[in-house]
Every structure is written in structure tokens, then in C-alpha cells.
Design an enzyme around this catalytic site. Structure first.
Site, PDB file in Angstrom:
ATOM      1  N   ASP A   1      -4.010 -21.467   2.358  1.00  0.00           N
ATOM      2  CA  ASP A   1      -2.839 -22.312   2.106  1.00  0.00           C
ATOM      3  C   ASP A   1      -2.936 -23.648   2.829  1.00  0.00           C
ATOM      4  O   ASP A   1      -3.423 -23.718   3.961  1.00  0.00           O
ATOM      5  CB  ASP A   1      -1.585 -21.557   2.570  1.00  0.00           C
TER       6      ASP A   1
ATOM      7  N   HIS B   1      -7.907 -29.341  -2.774  1.00  0.00           N
ATOM      8  CA  HIS B   1      -8.555 -28.121  -3.273  1.00  0.00           C
ATOM      9  C   HIS B   1     -10.079 -28.225  -3.136  1.00  0.00           C
ATOM     10  O   HIS B   1     -10.747 -27.237  -2.829  1.00  0.00           O
ATOM     11  CB  HIS B   1      -8.162 -27.865  -4.731  1.00  0.00           C
TER      12      HIS B   1
ATOM     13  N   LEU C   1     -22.088  -8.665   3.220  1.00  0.00           N
ATOM     14  CA  LEU C   1     -20.648  -8.916   3.066  1.00  0.00           C
ATOM     15  C   LEU C   1     -20.199  -8.635   1.627  1.00  0.00           C
ATOM     16  O   LEU C   1     -20.899  -8.970   0.675  1.00  0.00           O
ATOM     17  CB  LEU C   1     -20.363 -10.393   3.391  1.00  0.00           C
TER      18      LEU C   1
HETATM   19  C1  FPP Z   1      -2.891 -23.244  -1.752  1.00  0.00           C
HETATM   20  O1  FPP Z   1      -2.662 -24.501  -1.201  1.00  0.00           O
HETATM   21  C2  FPP Z   1      -4.162 -23.262  -2.462  1.00  0.00           C
HETATM   22  C3  FPP Z   1      -4.315 -22.986  -3.791  1.00  0.00           C
HETATM   23  C4  FPP Z   1      -3.212 -22.611  -4.677  1.00  0.00           C
HETATM   24  C5  FPP Z   1      -5.634 -23.077  -4.432  1.00  0.00           C
HETATM   25  C6  FPP Z   1      -6.732 -22.512  -3.587  1.00  0.00           C
HETATM   26  C7  FPP Z   1      -7.991 -23.036  -4.082  1.00  0.00           C
HETATM   27  C8  FPP Z   1      -9.017 -23.357  -3.306  1.00  0.00           C
HETATM   28  C9  FPP Z   1      -9.107 -23.152  -1.862  1.00  0.00           C
HETATM   29  C10 FPP Z   1     -10.205 -23.971  -3.906  1.00  0.00           C
HETATM   30  C11 FPP Z   1     -10.967 -23.056  -4.732  1.00  0.00           C
HETATM   31  C12 FPP Z   1     -11.163 -21.745  -4.097  1.00  0.00           C
HETATM   32  C13 FPP Z   1     -12.325 -21.220  -3.922  1.00  0.00           C
HETATM   33  C14 FPP Z   1     -12.539 -19.858  -3.385  1.00  0.00           C
HETATM   34  C15 FPP Z   1     -13.440 -22.038  -4.286  1.00  0.00           C
HETATM   35  P1  FPP Z   1      -1.438 -25.342  -1.762  1.00  0.00           P
HETATM   36  O2  FPP Z   1      -1.915 -26.158  -2.913  1.00  0.00           O
HETATM   37  O3  FPP Z   1      -0.304 -24.427  -2.074  1.00  0.00           O
HETATM   38  O4  FPP Z   1      -1.133 -26.251  -0.535  1.00  0.00           O
HETATM   39  P2  FPP Z   1       0.294 -26.760  -0.062  1.00  0.00           P
HETATM   40  O5  FPP Z   1       1.058 -25.547   0.396  1.00  0.00           O
HETATM   41  O6  FPP Z   1      -0.041 -27.679   1.058  1.00  0.00           O
HETATM   42  O7  FPP Z   1       0.915 -27.468  -1.229  1.00  0.00           O
END
Ligand code: FPP
Length: 245
Positions: free
Chosen positions: A25, A42, A136
Site C-alpha cells: 500500500d 505503481h 521461495l
Molecule cells: C496500493 O497502493 C497498490 C495497488 C492497488 C497496486 C499494487 C501494484 C503494484 C505494487 C505494482 C505491481 C505489482 C507487482 C507485484 C508487480 P495505492 O494505489 O492504493 O496507494 P495509495 O493508498 O497511496 O493511494
């Protein structure tokens, strides 16, 4: 350039075999704080995922489950959803090669029927290419909801026979068995479960860190594992000396 991963299995250590689950997050806030579009967060989040996967492998973690895209994330603007899914497809392509080198077995959990066909194909390729990995076990949750997973398992339960916890766990993971989550780690400053691995986390130790996911390092994972090791896990019983008395 990315450093080559170790090909040998991780050394035995205190964290060997643990199931660590992470809600990745904070990507959006990380980008906003830099005046960048959310998708840049992201992209940085995917780099953090690589760092943490390598660290988990080195630290001897047994199972690492990363929450990449929740079933509720479909509510986000279509453009952001498309960019996350495209990023995931690219990530799986490069990660599969790295996983083969490292002996990591990669699995994707969650619904597949709503994913773009190109992503589904990439998921299948990555899983097939890494199926014999003995190091893993890396699980990436995509279009995943803990409550939906429980509903789907409940629908399979009649075929299992008696309703036991073990039988239900088999319904929840009809393929390879999944151990309960030991450490549930959430960076990003929020303190909630967000519908992630609800059944599997019944006795998970929760660790929350304020650092946003793109800034998370291997030291953060090591610190969370140290925090975990300092906990007294009683599973409803008594502390060890009292139990012996
Ligand atoms: C949450 O942060 C994150 C997501 C909904 C997307 C997660 C995706 C990635 C980490 C990239 C791709 C993943 C992999 C495994 C390659 P948010 O967007 O809710 O952040 P915020 O709370 O600050 O808005």
C-alpha cells in the site's frame, strides 16, 4: 542492471518456512508527493516488489503472498486499472525468468476470468515455467478478495465431506496446500486487513509500518521479521512456562 539472484536454496535460518503476506500500500501517495501520476507509484511499487522478493528469498521465508490487485480495485479509474494490469503482465514476464534462476515457484491467486487474455496467458506461462521451483514460494494475488475466496471454498465444501477446519483449508486452496499466514505486513500507514487472506490470517501477527510501499527495503522486511520473532504466539493457549506448570 539488476543483480543476478542466487540460484542456491536459502540457508536455514530462524525465518525459514514462514508465510509472510504483504499489502503493498502507498503507491499513489508516493507518486502524489513527488508530483507524479499515480501510475509512477505503481512502477516504483513493482521495483519494491522485486527488492522484497529477493530479500524474502535470502531471509529464508517459505511463502510470500503479495496483494497486487484486489477485486475492489476494479472501482478505480479505467486508465489506472489498465496500467496496473499491464504492469503486472510485464512484471510476470521478467519475474518468471528471475524466479527460474532463483528456484522460486510463482503462483497467482484470485479470479482469472475477468483478467485480460494476455495477462491470463502470462500468468499461465509464469506458473508453468516455475512449477518445479523448490525455494521461495511466491504468490501474487490478482483480482483477489478474501471474502470471495471463502465463498468459493464454501461452495466446494460439500464435496469434501465433514466440515472441518482442515477440510475447509483444502477447499480454499484446492491445489498445493497453503500454510496459515505467520506475518501479515502492511506498509503505507493504514491499519486494516483490506479483505486479504482472511481465513489464512486467523493467527497472523500483524506488523504495520508507516513507510510507503515503494520505499520499502529488505531492511524493513528484516525488521518486521525481527518484530515477529519477538512476539509470544500462544494460539489461544498459555505462555510456554505456564503451559508446563
Ligand atoms: C496500493 O497502493 C497498490 C495497488 C492497488 C497496486 C499494487 C501494484 C503494484 C505494487 C505494482 C505491481 C505489482 C507487482 C507485484 C508487480 P495505492 O494505489 O492504493 O496507494 P495509495 O493508498 O497511496 O493511494
Amino acid at each position: 542492471m539488476r543483480e543476478p539472484r542466487r540460484a542456491e536454496p536459502p540457508a536455514a535460518g530462524p525465518d525459514r518456512g514462514l508465510h509472510v503476506a504483504i499489502v503493498m500500500d502507498g503507491n499513489g501517495r508516493w507518486a502524489q508527493r513527488r508530483g507524479l501520476p499515480r501510475v509512477a507509484g505503481h512502477v516504483a511499487g513493482a521495483r519494491a516488489a522485486r527488492r522484497v522478493i529477493d530479500a524474502a528469498s535470502d531471509l529464508g521465508v517459505g511463502v510470500l503472498t503479495l496483494f497486487a490487485f484486489s477485486s475492489d480495485n476494479w472501482r478505480r479509474p479505467r486508465g489506472e486499472v489498465a496500467r496496473i494490469l499491464a504492469l503486472l503482465r510485464r512484471f510476470l514476464r521478467t519475474e518468471a525468468r528471475a524466479c527460474v534462476r532463483a528456484g522460486t515457484r510463482l503462483e497467482v491467486i484470485g479470479r482469472r476470468d475477468r483478467l485480460p487474455a494476455t495477462l491470463r496467458t502470462q500468468v499461465e506461462r509464469a506458473e508453468a515455467a516455475t512449477a518445479t521451483g523448490a525455494g521461495l514460494r511466491l504468490r501474487i494475488a490478482v483480482d483477489y478478495s478474501g471474502r470471495d475466496a471463502i465463498l468459493a471454498a464454501a461452495a466446494r465444501l460439500p464435496a469434501e465431506g465433514a466440515a472441518t477446519r482442515e477440510g475447509f483449508a483444502r477447499c480454499l486452496a484446492p491445489g498445493l496446500a497453503v500454510p496459515d499466514v505467520d506475518l501479515f505486513l502492511r506498509p503505507g500507514g493504514e491499519r486494516r486487513l483490506s479483505d486479504f487472506l482472511l481465513w489464512e490470517s486467523a493467527y497472523a501477527e500483524l506488523v504495520f509500518v508507516d513507510r510507503l510501499w515503494p520505499d520499502v527495503t529488505r531492511d524493513d522486511l528484516a525488521a518486521a521479521l525481527a518484530d515477529f520473532r519477538a512476539r509470544d504466539r500462544r494460539f489461544g493457549g498459555l505462555p510456554a512456562p505456564a503451559a508446563r506448570a
